[in-house]
Design a protein around this motif. Sequence first.
Motif, short mmCIF file in Angstrom:
data_model
loop_
_atom_site.label_atom_id
_atom_site.label_comp_id
_atom_site.label_asym_id
_atom_site.label_seq_id
_atom_site.Cartn_x
_atom_site.Cartn_y
_atom_site.Cartn_z
N SER A 93 44.08 38.66 44.87
CA SER A 93 45.08 39.64 44.40
C SER A 93 44.42 40.52 43.35
CB SER A 93 46.28 38.93 43.76
OG SER A 93 45.94 38.48 42.46
N ARG A 94 45.11 41.58 43.00
CA ARG A 94 44.58 42.45 41.93
C ARG A 94 45.36 42.22 40.64
NH1 ARG A 94 40.74 45.85 43.97
NH2 ARG A 94 40.91 46.46 46.16
N ALA A 95 45.91 41.02 40.46
CA ALA A 95 46.66 40.70 39.22
C ALA A 95 45.73 40.86 38.01
CB ALA A 95 47.18 39.28 39.28
N GLY B 50 38.65 52.44 57.10
CA GLY B 50 39.63 51.58 56.44
C GLY B 50 39.18 50.14 56.20
N HIS B 51 40.16 49.24 56.21
CA HIS B 51 39.91 47.87 55.76
C HIS B 51 39.10 47.02 56.74
CE1 HIS B 51 42.96 49.26 52.97
NE2 HIS B 51 42.58 48.28 52.16
N VAL B 52 38.88 47.53 57.95
CA VAL B 52 38.00 46.75 58.85
C VAL B 52 36.60 46.64 58.24
CG1 VAL B 52 39.06 46.93 61.13
CG2 VAL B 52 37.72 48.83 60.26
N GLN B 53 36.26 47.57 57.35
CA GLN B 53 34.94 47.51 56.69
C GLN B 53 34.81 46.24 55.84
OE1 GLN B 53 33.85 51.75 55.05
NE2 GLN B 53 36.04 51.65 55.41
N ARG B 54 35.93 45.69 55.44
CA ARG B 54 35.94 44.53 54.55
C ARG B 54 36.21 43.24 55.31
NH1 ARG B 54 39.95 46.04 49.77
NH2 ARG B 54 41.19 44.37 50.62
N GLY B 55 36.61 43.39 56.58
CA GLY B 55 37.04 42.21 57.32
C GLY B 55 35.94 41.59 58.16
N LYS C 120 30.86 40.24 43.14
CA LYS C 120 31.40 40.42 44.49
C LYS C 120 32.01 41.79 44.65
CE LYS C 120 35.10 41.03 44.83
NZ LYS C 120 36.49 41.51 44.89
N THR C 121 31.57 42.60 45.57
CA THR C 121 32.29 43.79 46.00
C THR C 121 31.56 44.42 47.17
OG1 THR C 121 32.89 46.08 45.49
CG2 THR C 121 31.19 45.13 44.11
N ILE C 122 32.33 44.83 48.17
CA ILE C 122 31.66 45.51 49.28
C ILE C 122 31.10 46.85 48.81
CG2 ILE C 122 33.13 44.44 51.05
CD1 ILE C 122 34.37 47.32 51.39
N ASP C 123 31.63 47.37 47.69
CA ASP C 123 31.23 48.70 47.22
C ASP C 123 29.81 48.73 46.63
OD1 ASP C 123 33.75 49.52 47.91
OD2 ASP C 123 34.55 49.39 45.88
N ASN C 124 29.29 47.57 46.27
CA ASN C 124 27.94 47.45 45.68
C ASN C 124 27.79 48.26 44.38
OD1 ASN C 124 25.30 46.32 45.84
ND2 ASN C 124 24.48 48.32 46.40
N SER D 108 32.78 59.59 51.68
CA SER D 108 33.40 58.50 50.90
C SER D 108 34.85 58.87 50.62
CB SER D 108 32.73 58.35 49.54
OG SER D 108 31.41 57.95 49.66
N GLU D 109 35.70 57.85 50.59
CA GLU D 109 37.14 58.12 50.36
C GLU D 109 37.36 58.82 49.01
OE1 GLU D 109 39.27 54.36 50.24
OE2 GLU D 109 37.70 53.45 49.03
N GLY D 110 36.44 58.63 48.05
CA GLY D 110 36.63 59.26 46.73
C GLY D 110 35.87 60.57 46.58
N ILE E 143 34.90 56.65 54.69
CA ILE E 143 34.26 55.35 54.42
C ILE E 143 34.67 54.88 53.03
CG2 ILE E 143 31.96 54.29 54.09
CD1 ILE E 143 30.99 56.35 56.25
N MET E 144 34.83 53.56 52.84
CA MET E 144 35.30 53.05 51.54
C MET E 144 34.34 53.38 50.40
SD MET E 144 37.29 49.48 52.07
CE MET E 144 39.06 49.50 52.39
N GLY E 145 34.90 53.48 49.22
CA GLY E 145 34.13 53.80 48.01
C GLY E 145 34.87 54.86 47.21
N ARG E 146 35.62 54.40 46.20
CA ARG E 146 36.42 55.36 45.43
C ARG E 146 35.58 56.08 44.39
NH1 ARG E 146 41.36 51.22 44.41
NH2 ARG E 146 39.61 49.86 43.98
N HIS E 147 34.69 55.32 43.75
CA HIS E 147 33.92 55.90 42.65
C HIS E 147 32.43 55.90 42.91
CE1 HIS E 147 37.72 55.62 40.59
NE2 HIS E 147 37.74 54.33 40.84
O1 F6P Z 1 36.84 47.49 45.98
C1 F6P Z 1 36.78 47.27 47.33
C2 F6P Z 1 37.64 48.24 48.08
O2 F6P Z 1 37.57 47.88 49.43
C3 F6P Z 1 37.31 49.72 47.89
O3 F6P Z 1 36.22 50.16 48.63
C4 F6P Z 1 38.61 50.36 48.31
O4 F6P Z 1 38.75 51.63 47.76
C5 F6P Z 1 39.63 49.41 47.78
O5 F6P Z 1 39.01 48.14 47.70
C6 F6P Z 1 40.87 49.29 48.62
O6 F6P Z 1 41.79 48.52 47.95
P1 F6P Z 1 43.09 47.90 48.60
O7 F6P Z 1 42.67 46.68 49.36
O8 F6P Z 1 43.94 47.54 47.42
O9 F6P Z 1 43.69 48.92 49.50
#
Ligand code: F6P
Length: 345
Positions: free
Chosen positions: A70-72, A274-279, A123-127, A220-222, A167-171
């Motif tokens: 979670s992001r708590a 999207g989130h398939v990049q993380r799955g 830990k982060t896919i964003d590196n 990048s999404e950002g 592609i994911m990566g906000r910052h």
């Molecule tokens: O920090 C990892 C990340 O996958 C980012 O690349 C992406 O912007 C964000 O999380 C997405 O967050 P959420 O899962 O809350 O949509």
Amino acid sequence: MILGYLNGGGDAPGLNAVIRGVVYRAVQGGHSVVGFLKGWKGAMENTAIDLDLDGVRDIHREGGTILLSSRANPLKTENGVEKIEKTMRDLNVDFLIAAGGEDTLGVAKRLSEEGLKVIGAPKTIDNDLNATDYTFGFDTAINYVTDALDKLHTTARSHERVFVVEIMGRHAGWITLHGGIAGGAHVILLPEEEFDTDEVCQILTRRFEEGRKYAIVAVSEGAMDSRLRKHIMHSAETDSFGHVQLGTGIGIAEVLSNEISDRTELSTRHVVLGHVQRGGKPSAFDRVLGTRVGVKVVEMAEQGLAGKMAGLKGGEIVPVDLSEAVGKLKTVPQDRYDVAKLFFG
Ligand code: F6P
């Protein structure tokens, strides 16, 4: 010793390898491990479950995290820090291991300043975490992006089309940079440098005129053209760490794709990975890196190294100060982006 473990923030392939590594190393060192469900939320609400060898056997081959995430944010929760302190006291936890990125480890750093014994696992896919060369999850993500771009090449070529791929990566644009280079993108746009849509259109038009009649734009999404702020306006929600939730409204790929269509004669489509990049299953690299990090944090606990993180430095996993890891994101340096630009067009 009793060790507590949690993972916070977005999940990343390789997390289960960390959990398995922690438990195997702890058990063989004569220690026990409790896991908290859903990150800091679990530590505040004491959702501890016992973790033993049978519970973690072979889990390193699977994506996600068996402990949920979670992001708590305890720093934004009333008495959040005190609640974690109480949980650790009630369970006699000697060290709390927190796996996470900038946000989760920012909390870990703050807790260690308050006197709690916390050790970080990067830990982060964003590196985009400092004080470590790579974070697990990144390799799996860039392999997925590379594969997706490979596939888009063939359909783009068949239809003489432009594909704009978000592609994911906000910052930080690491996933876009590495995925874009490996997958042969013809334009790569990162959050680190504002782009000019007219310039992108010129590169694409020239490419078509020269006879290479299809193109892939990796964005990048950002990433942003300051005159195209529309995608930000559509995603005004923020999470508990104050990040704009990109990907919840119209994204930059759709905005840019529409602009390219309006400003050129090119047939254009957009794709949001999207989130398939993380799955999915972690790559071999992420399984091994996660395992090594998991083992290392237990060794660090044995050595009493609170306030530290297990960072990857030149191939070795070494203790680094949590304060070195957080506070400032590791963004793509100009010279690395310049390498990518050599292949534009
Ligand atoms: O920090 C990892 C990340 O996958 C980012 O690349 C992406 O912007 C964000 O999380 C997405 O967050 P959420 O899962 O809350 O949509």
